[in-house]
Enzyme design. Sequence first.
Site, PDB file in Angstrom:
ATOM      1  NE  ARG A 209      14.281   3.309 -49.735  1.00  0.00           N
ATOM      2  CZ  ARG A 209      13.457   2.632 -49.060  1.00  0.00           C
ATOM      3  NH1 ARG A 209      12.610   3.423 -48.273  1.00  0.00           N
ATOM      4  NH2 ARG A 209      12.907   1.437 -49.491  1.00  0.00           N
ATOM      5  CB  ALA A 210      15.488  10.931 -46.164  1.00  0.00           C
ATOM      6  CB  SER A 213      14.840  15.540 -45.289  1.00  0.00           C
ATOM      7  OG  SER A 213      14.422  14.313 -45.743  1.00  0.00           O
ATOM      8  CG  ASP A 270      19.766  18.294 -52.943  1.00  0.00           C
ATOM      9  OD1 ASP A 270      20.217  17.928 -54.054  1.00  0.00           O
ATOM     10  OD2 ASP A 270      18.942  18.180 -52.271  1.00  0.00           O
TER      11      ASP A 270
END
Length: 505
Positions: A209-210, A213, A270
């Site tokens: 999943r995001a 984003s 990230d």
Amino acid sequence: MNRNYSATVHSLKPLRIGIDTHQEPVVYLRSESHVCRSEGLEALSRISLSVDGRTLIATLNVVHDHLLDEDTIGLSEAAWRVLQPAPGSRVRISHAPTVESMSAVRAKIYGHRLSEAQLHSIIRDVVAGRYSDVELSAFITACGTENLDNDEVAGLTRAMIDAGERLSWPGTAIYDKHCVGGLPGNRTTPLLVAICAANGMTIPKTSSRAITSPAGTADTMETLAPVNLSLDAMRAVVEREGGCVVWGGAVHLSPADDILIRVERALDIDSEGQMVASVLSKKAAAGSTHVVIDIPVGPTAKVRTRHDATHLSEIMHLTGRAVGMDVRSVITDGRQPVGRGIGPALEAHDILAILQGKPDAPADLADRASELAGALLELAGRAAAGEGRQLALTTLRNGKAWQKFQAICTAQGGMRTPPVAPLTHPVLSPRSGRVIDIDNRKLSRAAKLAGAPIAPSAGLTLEKHLDDSVKAGEPLFVLHAEAPGELEYTLEYLEANPHIFQIES
């Protein structure tokens, strides 16, 4: 491992108080409670709970009014899901054990290398729920930027693989693909899976999943078919159709990754090493032997320069080899979004348009999916070197990919019609000219403010791409929202950030 439990074990009545703390278990006690007073517990203390044979480590919040009585412990939704106390049960409470692996995290903060044994210890504690969100944040930050060397990345990947289940499949070659992200609308995976499966390849795709984003592949696919499949259900789909697109978190292939992603999403971090470990641990756990990595490069993509992309490609290859996978990278253009839709359902509409061969289907998304699928087709020997892209395009154009995609959706639980947002608002060009730059990050931010991915039909659709001509007053993009407040909030952001599109007169 030293377990410093309290000598006294208290018990209290459990109460489900309906507070959503996402995945972090949180419990609530009155400040006047005899447990708080005798144990010296404070807000954010970590405590151990057990009831009816189930145990949990949770974060304590302290209540200073009469929301709870002194003999009651309030359980958040996440805590209740784990403990599931029966009527009349009492929850036994004690101090949480010391998390010994945090000493390794602290050492990493001060620049020391982590051994593979230390990484395994950390990940075991993470999966067991022994780390608070504060401690998870410390680990993620300590491993950020380029703080992990190649051996540490490989060790972290192996630790994450070993912490979950691992699938095996008949045959020797299992294929997969992943994009490192940062490029809105780049939803090639459902197309690629349909193309490869239609050509006889086995491609069990577990997607995320995001994180940061407006949509992850699992978010988009969920508007087209169920994605929360068990391992047995996933296996049945792949055995029947050769491929699937499911949410990796539902099949628990790399449970540590799902925990870390939740905190990374909150931090908007990230990091490179953790990204490689995240991607490849899930690929290895899913049984993949051959993987193609899409690395978009652009000034506002996740990877900014070709040099960075080459470096990331090398780490992917080395780490893949260390865990027994053939990993190859394709460096792609990341200067602008791909397709028209940005947001789960809007991206799904693009996918359907391509599969159904509609004349207004986004050609750039079809081309990119064909390039990546072509690399896998060549890797699998289904196409000669240099001919994979053309085979992929042919599979789209002759309808075989569409037939296979429908079959996969049916096998996953039934094909769905993506929703359509009730509210739209065009964002107009302030001048005439040519589009010379698009800020991917700010455009993604606008789509998220409009409600994506939580509101599946929300996001935006692009009306103009790089090098397109535009007249003053023509739409650059159109916002889609499910609630007026989200639409207004997005418009306020766009008013404060008017230069997402650069127009050269």
